[in-house]
Design a protein around this motif. Structure first.
Motif, PDB file in Angstrom:
ATOM      1  N   GLY A 182       0.780  -1.233   0.000  1.00 29.05           N
ATOM      2  CA  GLY A 182       0.000   0.000   0.000  1.00 29.05           C
ATOM      3  C   GLY A 182       0.809   1.279   0.000  1.00 29.05           C
ATOM      4  N   TYR A 183       2.105   1.186  -0.135  1.00 26.16           N
ATOM      5  CA  TYR A 183       2.940   2.383  -0.201  1.00 26.16           C
ATOM      6  C   TYR A 183       4.186   2.094  -1.030  1.00 26.16           C
ATOM      7  CZ  TYR A 183       5.727   0.129   3.509  1.00 26.16           C
ATOM      8  OH  TYR A 183       6.494  -0.749   4.238  1.00 26.16           O
ATOM      9  N   ALA A 184       4.813   3.178  -1.508  1.00 27.57           N
ATOM     10  CA  ALA A 184       6.007   3.060  -2.348  1.00 27.57           C
ATOM     11  C   ALA A 184       7.200   3.670  -1.634  1.00 27.57           C
ATOM     12  CB  ALA A 184       5.782   3.781  -3.679  1.00 27.57           C
ATOM     13  N   LEU A 185       8.378   3.186  -1.989  1.00 30.31           N
ATOM     14  CA  LEU A 185       9.614   3.701  -1.409  1.00 30.31           C
ATOM     15  C   LEU A 185      10.538   4.226  -2.500  1.00 30.31           C
ATOM     16  CD1 LEU A 185      10.406   0.873   1.187  1.00 30.31           C
ATOM     17  CD2 LEU A 185       9.485   3.151   1.677  1.00 30.31           C
ATOM     18  N   ASP A 186      11.205   5.300  -2.196  1.00 32.97           N
ATOM     19  CA  ASP A 186      12.291   5.815  -3.029  1.00 32.97           C
ATOM     20  C   ASP A 186      13.524   5.789  -2.130  1.00 32.97           C
ATOM     21  OD1 ASP A 186      14.269   7.386  -4.142  1.00 32.97           O
ATOM     22  OD2 ASP A 186      13.082   9.237  -4.162  1.00 32.97           O
ATOM     23  N   LEU A 187      14.324   4.744  -2.305  1.00 31.31           N
ATOM     24  CA  LEU A 187      15.509   4.538  -1.461  1.00 31.31           C
ATOM     25  C   LEU A 187      16.735   5.123  -2.163  1.00 31.31           C
ATOM     26  CD1 LEU A 187      14.705   0.861  -0.372  1.00 31.31           C
ATOM     27  CD2 LEU A 187      14.174   3.001   0.852  1.00 31.31           C
ATOM     28  N   GLU A 188      16.812   6.449  -2.139  1.00 33.60           N
ATOM     29  CA  GLU A 188      17.887   7.188  -2.806  1.00 33.60           C
ATOM     30  C   GLU A 188      17.928   6.894  -4.300  1.00 33.60           C
ATOM     31  OE1 GLU A 188      21.700   6.941  -0.939  1.00 33.60           O
ATOM     32  OE2 GLU A 188      20.931   7.249   1.072  1.00 33.60           O
TER      33      GLU A 188
ATOM     34  N   ALA B 236       5.816   7.032   0.003  1.00 30.86           N
ATOM     35  CA  ALA B 236       4.678   7.656  -0.680  1.00 30.86           C
ATOM     36  C   ALA B 236       3.489   6.714  -0.734  1.00 30.86           C
ATOM     37  CB  ALA B 236       5.082   8.064  -2.102  1.00 30.86           C
ATOM     38  N   ALA B 237       2.307   7.299  -0.897  1.00 37.33           N
ATOM     39  CA  ALA B 237       1.079   6.502  -1.000  1.00 37.33           C
ATOM     40  C   ALA B 237       0.146   7.143  -2.025  1.00 37.33           C
ATOM     41  CB  ALA B 237       0.397   6.398   0.364  1.00 37.33           C
ATOM     42  N   PRO B 238      -0.676   6.319  -2.675  1.00 41.78           N
ATOM     43  CA  PRO B 238      -1.567   6.837  -3.721  1.00 41.78           C
ATOM     44  C   PRO B 238      -2.824   7.483  -3.139  1.00 41.78           C
ATOM     45  CG  PRO B 238      -1.905   4.491  -3.465  1.00 41.78           C
ATOM     46  CD  PRO B 238      -0.768   4.860  -2.538  1.00 41.78           C
ATOM     47  N   ILE B 239      -3.457   8.321  -3.959  1.00 35.49           N
ATOM     48  CA  ILE B 239      -4.739   8.929  -3.626  1.00 35.49           C
ATOM     49  C   ILE B 239      -5.717   8.564  -4.739  1.00 35.49           C
ATOM     50  CG2 ILE B 239      -5.986  11.116  -3.382  1.00 35.49           C
ATOM     51  CD1 ILE B 239      -3.370  12.295  -2.267  1.00 35.49           C
ATOM     52  N   PHE B 240      -6.910   8.119  -4.349  1.00 30.81           N
ATOM     53  CA  PHE B 240      -7.930   7.686  -5.311  1.00 30.81           C
ATOM     54  C   PHE B 240      -9.137   8.616  -5.268  1.00 30.81           C
ATOM     55  CE2 PHE B 240      -5.620   3.978  -3.732  1.00 30.81           C
ATOM     56  CZ  PHE B 240      -5.168   3.396  -4.908  1.00 30.81           C
ATOM     57  N   ASP B 241      -9.823   8.733  -6.403  1.00 34.31           N
ATOM     58  CA  ASP B 241     -11.029   9.565  -6.433  1.00 34.31           C
ATOM     59  C   ASP B 241     -12.279   8.704  -6.286  1.00 34.31           C
ATOM     60  OD1 ASP B 241     -11.525   8.357  -8.877  1.00 34.31           O
ATOM     61  OD2 ASP B 241     -11.266  10.171 -10.073  1.00 34.31           O
ATOM     62  N   HIS B 242     -13.436   9.305  -6.487  1.00 34.98           N
ATOM     63  CA  HIS B 242     -14.708   8.608  -6.253  1.00 34.98           C
ATOM     64  C   HIS B 242     -14.959   7.478  -7.245  1.00 34.98           C
ATOM     65  CE1 HIS B 242     -15.689  11.551  -9.363  1.00 34.98           C
ATOM     66  NE2 HIS B 242     -16.782  10.865  -9.632  1.00 34.98           N
ATOM     67  N   THR B 243     -14.229   7.464  -8.352  1.00 35.51           N
ATOM     68  CA  THR B 243     -14.390   6.372  -9.326  1.00 35.51           C
ATOM     69  C   THR B 243     -13.439   5.210  -9.042  1.00 35.51           C
ATOM     70  OG1 THR B 243     -12.729   7.191 -10.910  1.00 35.51           O
ATOM     71  CG2 THR B 243     -14.960   8.123 -11.060  1.00 35.51           C
ATOM     72  N   GLY B 244     -12.543   5.396  -8.079  1.00 43.58           N
ATOM     73  CA  GLY B 244     -11.560   4.361  -7.776  1.00 43.58           C
ATOM     74  C   GLY B 244     -10.273   4.512  -8.565  1.00 43.58           C
ATOM     75  N   ALA B 245     -10.170   5.574  -9.356  1.00 46.17           N
ATOM     76  CA  ALA B 245      -8.959   5.800 -10.151  1.00 46.17           C
ATOM     77  C   ALA B 245      -7.907   6.525  -9.317  1.00 46.17           C
ATOM     78  CB  ALA B 245      -9.297   6.629 -11.386  1.00 46.17           C
ATOM     79  N   VAL B 246      -6.640   6.171  -9.536  1.00 44.28           N
ATOM     80  CA  VAL B 246      -5.563   6.868  -8.847  1.00 44.28           C
ATOM     81  C   VAL B 246      -5.379   8.231  -9.509  1.00 44.28           C
ATOM     82  CG1 VAL B 246      -3.772   5.789 -10.305  1.00 44.28           C
ATOM     83  CG2 VAL B 246      -3.167   6.714  -8.047  1.00 44.28           C
TER      84      VAL B 246
END
Length: 254
Positions: A187-193, A203-213
């Protein structure tokens, strides 16, 4: 209370109760639960039905919500401004972490920073509101890519490539797709340098009312402050805040 205001209050009480009834609800049931006269319930229901906010099943004679409400809610959701709606939650995340917080959207195969909020622990980073960044080596980019169709991910990489920004950047499509699978699992992403040496992001995604990121948020800090235990704590905090923003945009997880 004026009679007109009372009527509006009754109408909303009835609407709220009808919205909870999956199989509809009858006049008698509404009158008993809301402690109103049947005549009052019937009068309000008739008005709401004429306006399209309530519908009556001709067979069961039970009432349910009308499509007019769906039209209104759709207009509301489509007019939501992600940046404005997210801002209080971005500040909440800064208050929790005291680190730099970013909000980005995907635009033409790259992420665009649309908000940046800093805590007292300032760090030197390339990010700035309005700047663009690659998707394959940023936490926010990978948080968005993970929830796009694989064909779209491959097309973005075909156009923009996998340019190495540091020795830690993923430079093969197979490695990237494998990493995106892990993003979906946890459920989350990493940027390891991977984008800037000395900087780690979660980081984590955000979705709208349609379920799209539609966006992603991240916390960034010097790697020296991002030891494993704290990284896990930050990941949970970022996910919690991203969930709040998604809910604000109308997203309902199953």
């Amino acid at each position: 209370m004026e009679e007109g205001v009372k009527s509006v209050e009754r109408a909303f009480q009835i609407l709220e109760r009808v919205s909870l009834a999956k199989n509809g609800i009858g006049v008698t049931e509404l009158a008993n639960e809301l402690n109103m006269y049947k005549s009052t319930i019937h009068r309000v229901l008739s008005t709401l039905a004429n306006l399209g906010y309530i519908e009556q099943d001709p067979e069961t004679e039970r009432y349910k919500l009308g499509y007019k409400l769906l039209e209104m809610s759709s207009r509301l959701l489509s007019n939501l401004d992600i940046r404005r709606e997210a801002m209080p939650y971005l500040q909440e995340l800064v208050d929790l972490t005291n680190e730099v917080v970013h909000l980005v959207v995907l635009n033409k195969g790259e992420v665009v920073y649309i908000e940046k909020v800093e805590g007292s622990e300032t760090i030197r980073m390339h990010s700035r509101v309005g700047n663009r960044a690659p998707v394959h080596c940023t936490g926010v980019g990978k948080a968005i890519l993970a929830y796009l169709p694989e064909q779209q991910v491959r097309e973005i990489i075909r156009q923009y490539g996998l340019q190495p920004h540091t020795p830690h950047t993923l430079t093969s499509i197979e490695d990237l797709l494998h990493d995106l699978q892990k993003v979906r699992q946890r459920g989350y992403a990493l940027d390891l340098e991977e984008n800037e040496l000395g900087i780690t992001c979660v980081a984590a995604p955000i979705f709208d009312h349609t379920g799209a990121v539609v966006a992603a948020i991240s916390v960034s800090a010097p790697t020296i402050r991002m030891q494993r235990e704290r990284l896990e704590t930050l990941a949970q905090q970022v996910r919690n805040i991203s969930d709040k923003i998604s809910a604000r945009l109308g997203y309902r997880s199953e």
